[in-house]
Write a protein that holds these residues in place. Structure first.
Motif, short mmCIF file in Angstrom:
data_model
loop_
_atom_site.label_atom_id
_atom_site.label_comp_id
_atom_site.label_asym_id
_atom_site.label_seq_id
_atom_site.Cartn_x
_atom_site.Cartn_y
_atom_site.Cartn_z
N UNK A 76 -10.62 3.87 8.88
CA UNK A 76 -9.28 4.31 8.49
C UNK A 76 -8.57 3.16 7.77
N UNK A 77 -9.06 2.88 6.57
CA UNK A 77 -8.54 1.75 5.81
C UNK A 77 -8.13 2.15 4.40
N UNK A 78 -7.88 3.44 4.20
CA UNK A 78 -7.49 3.91 2.88
C UNK A 78 -6.17 3.33 2.43
N UNK A 79 -6.01 3.18 1.11
CA UNK A 79 -4.80 2.63 0.54
C UNK A 79 -3.99 3.67 -0.20
N UNK A 80 -2.98 3.20 -0.93
CA UNK A 80 -2.08 4.10 -1.64
C UNK A 80 -2.69 4.68 -2.91
N UNK A 81 -3.80 4.13 -3.36
CA UNK A 81 -4.48 4.61 -4.56
C UNK A 81 -5.98 4.62 -4.32
N UNK A 82 -6.71 5.29 -5.19
CA UNK A 82 -8.17 5.27 -5.09
C UNK A 82 -8.69 3.84 -5.17
N UNK A 83 -8.14 3.08 -6.11
CA UNK A 83 -8.58 1.70 -6.30
C UNK A 83 -8.42 0.88 -5.02
N UNK A 84 -7.28 1.06 -4.35
CA UNK A 84 -7.03 0.33 -3.10
C UNK A 84 -7.98 0.79 -2.01
N UNK A 85 -8.25 2.09 -1.94
CA UNK A 85 -9.16 2.61 -0.91
C UNK A 85 -10.58 2.09 -1.11
N UNK A 191 -4.05 -8.42 -12.35
CA UNK A 191 -3.47 -8.24 -13.68
C UNK A 191 -2.51 -7.05 -13.75
N UNK A 192 -2.30 -6.39 -12.60
CA UNK A 192 -1.34 -5.30 -12.53
C UNK A 192 -1.84 -3.96 -13.01
N UNK A 193 -3.16 -3.74 -13.00
CA UNK A 193 -3.72 -2.49 -13.48
C UNK A 193 -4.32 -1.69 -12.32
N UNK A 194 -3.90 -0.42 -12.21
CA UNK A 194 -4.45 0.49 -11.22
C UNK A 194 -5.41 1.42 -11.95
N UNK A 195 -6.69 1.09 -11.94
CA UNK A 195 -7.68 1.81 -12.72
C UNK A 195 -8.19 3.03 -11.96
N UNK A 196 -8.63 4.04 -12.70
CA UNK A 196 -8.97 5.33 -12.08
C UNK A 196 -10.42 5.46 -11.68
N UNK A 197 -11.28 4.55 -12.12
CA UNK A 197 -12.66 4.59 -11.64
C UNK A 197 -13.23 3.18 -11.59
#
Length: 238
Positions: A76-85, A191-197
């Motif tokens: 149970x360590x998921x984050x606020x975004x896919x990248x974080x998870x 670098x402040x980028x939340x990438x989708x894959x």
């Protein structure tokens, strides 16, 4: 020592576009939770050392009894975004013995059409690759772009046609070395980028992942009508 294989299934999203009353990965498709198809495909690949499902810390819908008999672990360590998870999941895999040089295949829980054969094809193509890569499909449809704002955007009017030559549609699994992928995501976040894959993160480091031919069957369930399509595809043959 040869590299080992690990699977990582980010499962912390809410699936808001699907219109479902619960996260779409738990919705029933052809009599089974959608997530079970992904877990079964990786379970059929005995060469994997571990499959890790990453849940949101406050997930109240996951019920391990619905996936009885399948090999996997949960964090149970998921984050606020896919990248974080994915980033948190990569760190969690270290607890299961994964090393920086081991391969990790990240797969969307909302792609229930994945099969063991697709997984093995990807692994076979990439196991000796210096970078890694992804399943993908060449774009077959004509692509249209609308204006990003204004009346033309609100009315859905075409601004121009985009050339499709050389374009591929990314799928999952996406297969990279644990250490390289973790460092790539960390750099993108810095670098402040939340990438989708995951491939986008690897590209951010300056590497060029490979494209391995995927399948239309491996589509992503996103919108309400997609559930009927998945049910027709995964249900019993008449």
């Amino acid at each position: 020592m040869s590299s080992r294989l690990f699977a990582l299934i980010p499962c912390a999203g809410t699936g808001s576009r699907s219109g479902a009353p619960m996260p779409k990965q738990y919705q029933t498709v052809a009599g089974r939770p959608m997530l079970s198809y992904t877990l079964a495909a990786f379970d059929a690949c005995s060469e994997f050392s571990q499959t890790l499902v990453v849940l949101a810390p406050d997930d109240t819908h996951f019920d391990a009894r619905r996936f009885a008999g399948l090999r996997f672990a949960v964090k149970r360590c998921g984050g606020a975004s896919r990248q974080a998870s994915v980033f948190n999941g990569l760190n969690a895999l270290i607890e299961f013995g994964a090393k920086d040089g081991d391969w990790v295949l990240v797969h969307d829980a909302a792609r229930p059409g994945i099969t063991a054969q697709m997984i093995r094809t990807l692994v076979g193509e990439l196991k000796d690759d210096a970078v890694g890569g992804i399943l993908a499909l060449p774009v077959a449809d004509t692509l249209k772009r609308i204006e990003p704002e204004g009346d033309a955007h609100l009315e859905g009017r075409i601004a121009r046609t985009e050339p499709r030559d050389g374009l591929w549609q990314a799928q999952t699994p996406q297969m990279f070395r644990l250490g390289m992928l973790r460092d790539a995501i960390a750099r993108a976040r810095q670098d402040g980028h939340d990438l989708t894959d995951e491939a986008s993160a690897i590209e951010w480091l300056g590497h060029a992942p490979r494209l391995v031919q995927g399948s239309l069957r491996n589509f992503k369930v996103t919108y309400p009508e997609d559930f009927a399509l998945a049910t027709a595809m995964l249900g019993p043959t008449p």
